[in-house]
Design an enzyme around this catalytic site. Structure first.
Site, PDB file in Angstrom:
ATOM      1  CG  ASP A  72      -2.994   7.493   9.022  1.00 52.57           C
ATOM      2  OD1 ASP A  72      -2.876   6.358   9.138  1.00 52.57           O
ATOM      3  OD2 ASP A  72      -3.559   8.176   8.413  1.00 52.57           O
ATOM      4  CD  GLU A 124      -2.921  -0.786   3.311  1.00 55.43           C
ATOM      5  OE1 GLU A 124      -2.254  -0.035   3.612  1.00 55.43           O
ATOM      6  OE2 GLU A 124      -3.435  -1.590   3.645  1.00 55.43           O
TER       7      GLU A 124
END
Lengths: 413, 264
Positions: free
Chosen positions: B60, B49
């Site tokens: 995140d 990814e």
């Protein structure tokens, strides 16, 4: 609310939705709004929406909210005719809605009391919030103290330094203040960090969102809790002047005070709605917060709306002398009001706002928040355009005590 | 068969889970990202990814925030992301882009899907695109022949899981915990239950991400999932390394350990 003894009604809170001004089931105002968030948060957002839907039609909730607004926040707030200030606006009659007179000194108290009551109904004992200048943080810490909720406030590290006094106020009120050191270390990064806390602690925690932005249902809930501003003002204007105002003016950052002032007037076609964004050092300087007037459609903080962004969708940092307007996004309902033409949005520079700030202090003995001063500056221009027969309602969203550091520097006091 | 289908079919034939590695484009440098991803493939990652760096990464944790911030400061653009995909796909690994929605929205969904397909990309993972808002992206991706991966979470109701998997092609990303990206002491016990609940609604492979940082944890997850996704643990090692070459050596060690883990 303006009538003594009357209790806040469900219609006061949410309007009647009959003019198509409520979002659809997905939280969409036309193409704006919606939910762009991690799937993990969807159940929590659904829960908040469901609990709110029930609460807003529940007489007990309405009565509790009404009681707090009256006995704690100090509502209804008065209108003030400012005739000496109006002389500078071509003689148009300017009337202020005095949200600066509420407890904690700004309209933010309305939303936090509503959401703190909602937190109790959600069965949660902890609230988190983001804050830029510290006003929403202080208001949230206040409501949390009142209702016995644990409170954590996320604030950009740069803002913590600029607004040390508000950090001290929040701590005194029992809140934990977490300085956010990533990204630009300002409001948008504080929002990111609050979302990260929320997704981690969603079982125990309500995110007490501070403005009419964010994922559905926040734009609708925060609007409804701020809506009392316009509901009161509309009745009070009819009592004071015998008619509706020609225009309503309010400052727009995220947009909660403006939507609060506008919403009760949306169905009154003869009433112009004017929102004033921070033009900072001017559009050309690139240092501004002209989201609606110069931004483009995108997604920020969970909602489709106008955003300050570059050609690849990266958020551009905003600037304003007023921390409360220093935000690169805006509530989706404002985006919708702009595109539908029902409201008009303008830019006011730092200098124009500070001139209005000083003028109101000297002519009326009222020191406004610098945020609200953007709307005052706008009303001065609008008054000259509309002429001496016009009546203009300006939402004085907060008081200027918090801004004395900025004023001392700006005016060399 | 699409690249992803081939990967998962092969892993299944080997009676193991696939190993998926995440790195942001432009980190530690534009070329360094391709070199690091290539290292991961050589060490045993089946799928890569490539993160598209975004200014407001609200899902995140601090490690990935730090890396994408450095990447943005380095001036990473979407063209660089596409070049990175091209470089990594050339190794033969199935290569996806993981991105928040706004950069695709602004770039134009059809243009993004087409450019990604032309770069050899296998599809995207879009962590903040909900089923309700996903139609334009699913249409554009189908048109370009790339896969669309969405996330389910421990908090997801069965109804939500069904809505999400109905939008997925390629595989389903199961977030192991309620929280942001980042390595953890242990993998959340809720992950296994989530994978089982997800399987009730789809035949697609189900991969588990968030909080996986060691070979042992990879083995644990591989016992019940079709794929194990690792990001922050690699990035942490690269951030801590004195230079890019040392960073690659360090992630090669970890990736090999993980590759053993998914084969246990």
């Amino acid at each position: 609310m303006a009538h003594e003894g009357s209790i806040l009604t469900a219609a006061d809170l949410a309007g009647n939705g009959a003019r198509g001004d409520d979002p659809d089931v997905h939280g969409k105002f036309g193409i704006f709004g919606g939910r762009y968030v991690p799937e993990a948060l969807i159940p929590a957002l659904d829960e908040v929406a469901a609990v709110y839907e029930k609460a807003k039609n529940d007489a007990q909730f309405l009565s509790e909210f009404d009681h707090l607004l009256r006995t704690y926040a100090g509502r209804p707030t008065t209108l003030t005719d400012v005739s000496r200030f109006s002389e500078q606006a071509g003689g148009a009659r300017i009337v202020l809605k005095r949200e600066d007179l509420t407890h904690t000194g700004a309209h933010k108290i309305n939303n936090v009391l509503g959401q703190a009551l909602l937190t109790k109904r959600l069965g949660k004992k902890r609230v988190i919030a983001e804050t830029g200048a510290g006003q929403h943080g202080v208001a949230t810490a206040t409501a949390a103290a009142l209702l016995g909720l644990e409170c954590v406030i996320y604030m950009g590290a740069v803002d913590c330094e600029r607004q040390a006094l508000n950090v001290a106020r929040m701590k005194l009120l029992g809140a934990t203040v977490v300085p956010v050191t990533n990204g630009s270390q300002t409001l948008k990064d504080a929002i990111n960090e609050a979302f990260r806390d929320w997704v981690t602690n969603v079982d125990t925690t309500h995110y007490l969102f501070g403005t009419v932005a964010g994922p559905h249902p926040f734009p609708e809930i925060v609007r409804d809790f701020a809506r009392i501003i316009g509901v009161e003002a509309r009745r009070q204007m009819l009592e004071l002047t015998g008619r509706l105002p020609d225009a309503v003016c309010a400052a727009v950052g995220g947009g909660s005070n403006a939507i609060g002032a506008f919403h009760a007037f949306i169905g009154d076609e003869g009433v112009q709605l004017h929102g004033y964004e921070a033009a900072g050092r001017g559009l050309e300087s690139g240092e501004h917060a002209l989201t609606l007037t110069s931004g483009s459609v995108g997604v920020l903080h969970g909602s489709r709306t106008y955003v300050l962004q570059d050609d690849e969708g990266q958020t551009i940092e905003s600037h304003s002398i007023s921390a409360g307007l220093d935000y690169p996004g805006v509530g989706p309902e404002h985006a919708w009001l702009k595109d539908s033409g029902r409201a008009v949005y303008h830019g006011v520079t730092d200098d124009e706002a500070m001139a209005a700030f000083s003028l109101l202090a000297r002519t009326e003995g009222i020191i406004p928040a610098i945020e609200s001063s953007h709307a005052l500056a706008g009303a001065l221009v609008l008054g000259r355009e509309l002429g001496p027969e016009a009546t203009i309602l300006v939402n004085l969203s907060g008081r200027g005590d918090k801004d004395m550091g900025t004023a001392m520097k700006y005016f060399n006091l | 068969m699409t690249t992803l289908q081939t990967v998962f079919a092969k892993a299944k034939a080997d009676n193991r889970a696939a190993l998926v590695g995440y790195l942001p484009a432009g980190f530690p440098s534009k070329d360094g990202a391709v070199a690091a991803a290539t290292t991961l493939v050589e060490a045993g990652c089946d799928v890569i990814e490539i993160g598209l760096p975004y200014s407001d990464p609200l899902m995140d944790g601090p490690t990935i925030q730090d890396a994408v911030h450095r990447s943005l400061v380095n001036g990473t653009r979407i063209a660089d992301v596409m070049r990175t995909v091209e470089g990594v796909a050339a190794t033969g690994a199935a290569t996806l882009v993981m991105t928040y929605w706004n950069p695709i929205d602004k770039y134009g969904a059809e243009r993004f899907a087409r450019d990604l397909a032309n770069a050899g990309g296998a599809g995207t993972i879009t962590p903040d695109l909900t089923p309700e808002e996903s139609e334009p992206w699913r249409v554009a991706s189908a048109g370009a022949g790339i896969d669309t991966v969405f996330l389910v979470a421990p908090s997801s109701t069965d109804q939500r899981i069904k809505a999400v998997v109905d939008c997925c092609t390629g595989f389903v990303y199961a977030a192991s915990l309620m929280g942001v990206t980042g390595a953890r002491e242990s993998v959340n016990a809720a992950a296994e239950g989530l994978v089982q609940r997800t399987r009730a609604h789809t035949d697609l492979p189900v991969c588990v991400g968030l909080g996986v940082g060691t070979g042992g944890q990879a083995a644990e997850v591989a016992a019940y999932a079709d794929g194990v996704i690792v990001g922050s643990a690699f990035i942490r090692r690269m951030l801590d390394a004195p230079d890019e070459a040392a960073g690659r050596d360090s992630i090669a060690v970890l990736a090999k350990d993980m590759a053993k883990g998914v084969r246990r």
